[in-house]
Design a protein around this motif. Structure first.
Motif, PDB file in Angstrom:
ATOM      1  N   ARG A  83       0.824  -1.219   0.000  1.00  0.00           N
ATOM      2  CA  ARG A  83       0.000   0.000   0.000  1.00  0.00           C
ATOM      3  C   ARG A  83       0.851   1.258   0.000  1.00  0.00           C
ATOM      4  O   ARG A  83       0.540   2.232  -0.676  1.00  0.00           O
ATOM      5  CB  ARG A  83      -0.921  -0.004   1.224  1.00  0.00           C
ATOM      6  N   ALA A  84       1.940   1.245   0.772  1.00  0.00           N
ATOM      7  CA  ALA A  84       2.798   2.432   0.861  1.00  0.00           C
ATOM      8  C   ALA A  84       3.454   2.729  -0.486  1.00  0.00           C
ATOM      9  O   ALA A  84       3.480   3.885  -0.923  1.00  0.00           O
ATOM     10  CB  ALA A  84       3.854   2.237   1.941  1.00  0.00           C
ATOM     11  N   HIS A  85       3.996   1.703  -1.150  1.00  0.00           N
ATOM     12  CA  HIS A  85       4.596   1.904  -2.475  1.00  0.00           C
ATOM     13  C   HIS A  85       3.552   2.425  -3.458  1.00  0.00           C
ATOM     14  O   HIS A  85       3.807   3.345  -4.230  1.00  0.00           O
ATOM     15  CB  HIS A  85       5.194   0.598  -3.010  1.00  0.00           C
ATOM     16  N   THR A  86       2.387   1.809  -3.430  1.00  0.00           N
ATOM     17  CA  THR A  86       1.313   2.219  -4.333  1.00  0.00           C
ATOM     18  C   THR A  86       0.939   3.674  -4.074  1.00  0.00           C
ATOM     19  O   THR A  86       0.737   4.447  -5.019  1.00  0.00           O
ATOM     20  CB  THR A  86       0.087   1.299  -4.158  1.00  0.00           C
ATOM     21  N   GLY A  87       0.901   4.067  -2.807  1.00  0.00           N
ATOM     22  CA  GLY A  87       0.593   5.460  -2.460  1.00  0.00           C
ATOM     23  C   GLY A  87       1.629   6.424  -3.020  1.00  0.00           C
ATOM     24  O   GLY A  87       1.289   7.502  -3.516  1.00  0.00           O
ATOM     25  N   ARG A  88       2.887   6.040  -2.956  1.00  0.00           N
ATOM     26  CA  ARG A  88       3.955   6.896  -3.512  1.00  0.00           C
ATOM     27  C   ARG A  88       3.807   7.046  -5.024  1.00  0.00           C
ATOM     28  O   ARG A  88       3.988   8.132  -5.575  1.00  0.00           O
ATOM     29  CB  ARG A  88       5.334   6.355  -3.136  1.00  0.00           C
ATOM     30  N   LEU A 133       1.033   6.791  -6.720  1.00  0.00           N
ATOM     31  CA  LEU A 133      -0.150   7.622  -6.952  1.00  0.00           C
ATOM     32  C   LEU A 133       0.145   9.101  -6.700  1.00  0.00           C
ATOM     33  O   LEU A 133      -0.279   9.962  -7.481  1.00  0.00           O
ATOM     34  CB  LEU A 133      -1.321   7.156  -6.076  1.00  0.00           C
ATOM     35  N   MET A 134       0.868   9.394  -5.622  1.00  0.00           N
ATOM     36  CA  MET A 134       1.202  10.797  -5.323  1.00  0.00           C
ATOM     37  C   MET A 134       2.073  11.390  -6.427  1.00  0.00           C
ATOM     38  O   MET A 134       1.858  12.531  -6.852  1.00  0.00           O
ATOM     39  CB  MET A 134       1.890  10.910  -3.963  1.00  0.00           C
ATOM     40  N   SER A 135       3.026  10.632  -6.902  1.00  0.00           N
ATOM     41  CA  SER A 135       3.894  11.100  -7.979  1.00  0.00           C
ATOM     42  C   SER A 135       3.085  11.364  -9.247  1.00  0.00           C
ATOM     43  O   SER A 135       3.256  12.396  -9.909  1.00  0.00           O
ATOM     44  CB  SER A 135       4.994  10.071  -8.249  1.00  0.00           C
ATOM     45  N   LEU A 136       2.202  10.444  -9.590  1.00  0.00           N
ATOM     46  CA  LEU A 136       1.361  10.616 -10.781  1.00  0.00           C
ATOM     47  C   LEU A 136       0.399  11.790 -10.617  1.00  0.00           C
ATOM     48  O   LEU A 136       0.126  12.513 -11.581  1.00  0.00           O
ATOM     49  CB  LEU A 136       0.587   9.321 -11.068  1.00  0.00           C
ATOM     50  N   GLU A 137      -0.074  12.006  -9.398  1.00  0.00           N
ATOM     51  CA  GLU A 137      -0.960  13.142  -9.130  1.00  0.00           C
ATOM     52  C   GLU A 137      -0.194  14.458  -9.291  1.00  0.00           C
ATOM     53  O   GLU A 137      -0.699  15.416  -9.900  1.00  0.00           O
ATOM     54  CB  GLU A 137      -1.556  13.031  -7.726  1.00  0.00           C
ATOM     55  N   GLU A 138       1.036  14.504  -8.767  1.00  0.00           N
ATOM     56  CA  GLU A 138       1.871  15.704  -8.908  1.00  0.00           C
ATOM     57  C   GLU A 138       2.148  16.026 -10.377  1.00  0.00           C
ATOM     58  O   GLU A 138       2.281  17.190 -10.746  1.00  0.00           O
ATOM     59  CB  GLU A 138       3.199  15.523  -8.164  1.00  0.00           C
ATOM     60  N   LYS A 139       2.218  15.012 -11.206  1.00  0.00           N
ATOM     61  CA  LYS A 139       2.473  15.192 -12.644  1.00  0.00           C
ATOM     62  C   LYS A 139       1.189  15.497 -13.414  1.00  0.00           C
ATOM     63  O   LYS A 139       1.223  15.697 -14.623  1.00  0.00           O
ATOM     64  CB  LYS A 139       3.139  13.931 -13.220  1.00  0.00           C
ATOM     65  N   GLY A 140       0.062  15.499 -12.717  1.00  0.00           N
ATOM     66  CA  GLY A 140      -1.217  15.793 -13.358  1.00  0.00           C
ATOM     67  C   GLY A 140      -1.787  14.638 -14.163  1.00  0.00           C
ATOM     68  O   GLY A 140      -2.668  14.838 -15.005  1.00  0.00           O
ATOM     69  N   LEU A 141      -1.333  13.430 -13.889  1.00  0.00           N
ATOM     70  CA  LEU A 141      -1.770  12.275 -14.663  1.00  0.00           C
ATOM     71  C   LEU A 141      -2.881  11.483 -13.983  1.00  0.00           C
ATOM     72  O   LEU A 141      -3.573  10.695 -14.631  1.00  0.00           O
ATOM     73  CB  LEU A 141      -0.575  11.352 -14.940  1.00  0.00           C
ATOM     74  N   VAL A 142      -3.030  11.714 -12.686  1.00  0.00           N
ATOM     75  CA  VAL A 142      -4.026  11.010 -11.881  1.00  0.00           C
ATOM     76  C   VAL A 142      -4.713  12.032 -10.985  1.00  0.00           C
ATOM     77  O   VAL A 142      -4.088  12.984 -10.524  1.00  0.00           O
ATOM     78  CB  VAL A 142      -3.347   9.910 -11.015  1.00  0.00           C
ATOM     79  N   VAL A 143      -5.989  11.811 -10.756  1.00  0.00           N
ATOM     80  CA  VAL A 143      -6.718  12.619  -9.784  1.00  0.00           C
ATOM     81  C   VAL A 143      -7.231  11.683  -8.701  1.00  0.00           C
ATOM     82  O   VAL A 143      -7.674  10.569  -8.984  1.00  0.00           O
ATOM     83  CB  VAL A 143      -7.873  13.425 -10.440  1.00  0.00           C
ATOM     84  N   ARG A 144      -7.109  12.144  -7.453  1.00  0.00           N
ATOM     85  CA  ARG A 144      -7.555  11.352  -6.306  1.00  0.00           C
ATOM     86  C   ARG A 144      -8.702  12.096  -5.646  1.00  0.00           C
ATOM     87  O   ARG A 144      -8.563  13.253  -5.283  1.00  0.00           O
ATOM     88  CB  ARG A 144      -6.389  11.150  -5.339  1.00  0.00           C
TER      89      ARG A 144
END
Length: 153
Positions: free
Chosen positions: A66-71, A73-84
């Protein structure tokens, strides 16, 4: 199946092949400077077919903690590729994850490159066997996960 040495066994051959493939794809991502890592691509691709999935369910699908997956996701969110987006699951607050329009463009670009890369591996002649092998590997993985209660933390 009998073997004299572990290094002659199916699990060992699968492990070696997996390591070689992993190194090949990591190098491919490094050489092409996509702006995302292989792991981030796997997350993006998985989200594209599981829109709104929670982090914990995503982690189970990609066999990461879960922790790796969270990292990722956060990286992809910072790049504007994912929205949470916050959502309720019963009484619990969870984050639903989705690919943005920009994320879909990156996903398509990288997917096109990967498709050509896989074709360059000359696996075309082996497509029928590859499909059978993929199905067999899914069955083996599922059986092992269930039988030995494997969890990725």
């Amino acid at each position: 199946m009998t073997f004299e040495h572990y290094t002659e066994s199916l699990p060992y051959e699968l492990e070696l092949t997996s390591r070689v493939l992993h190194e090949t794809i990591v190098r491919f991502f490094n050489e092409n400077n996509f702006g995302i890592t292989h792991d981030e691509f796997v997350v993006l691709d998985t989200l594209s077919i599981n829109d709104g999935i929670s982090q914990i369910d995503l982690a189970k699908l990609i066999l990461k903690g879960r922790a790796h997956t969270g990292r990722f996701l956060m990286s992809l969110e910072e790049k504007g590729l994912v929205v949470r987006s916050p959502s309720k699951k019963g009484k619990r607050l969870i984050m639903q994850n989705s690919v943005t329009a920009k994320g879909r463009l990156v996903l398509q670009k990288v997917s096109d490159f990967i498709e050509r890369y896989i074709n360059d591996m000359n696996l075309q002649d082996k497509q029928e066997n590859a499909a059978k092998l993929i199905q067999l590997l899914r069955v083996v993985r599922s059986d092992l996960l269930e039988r030995f209660d494997i969890k990725f933390q």
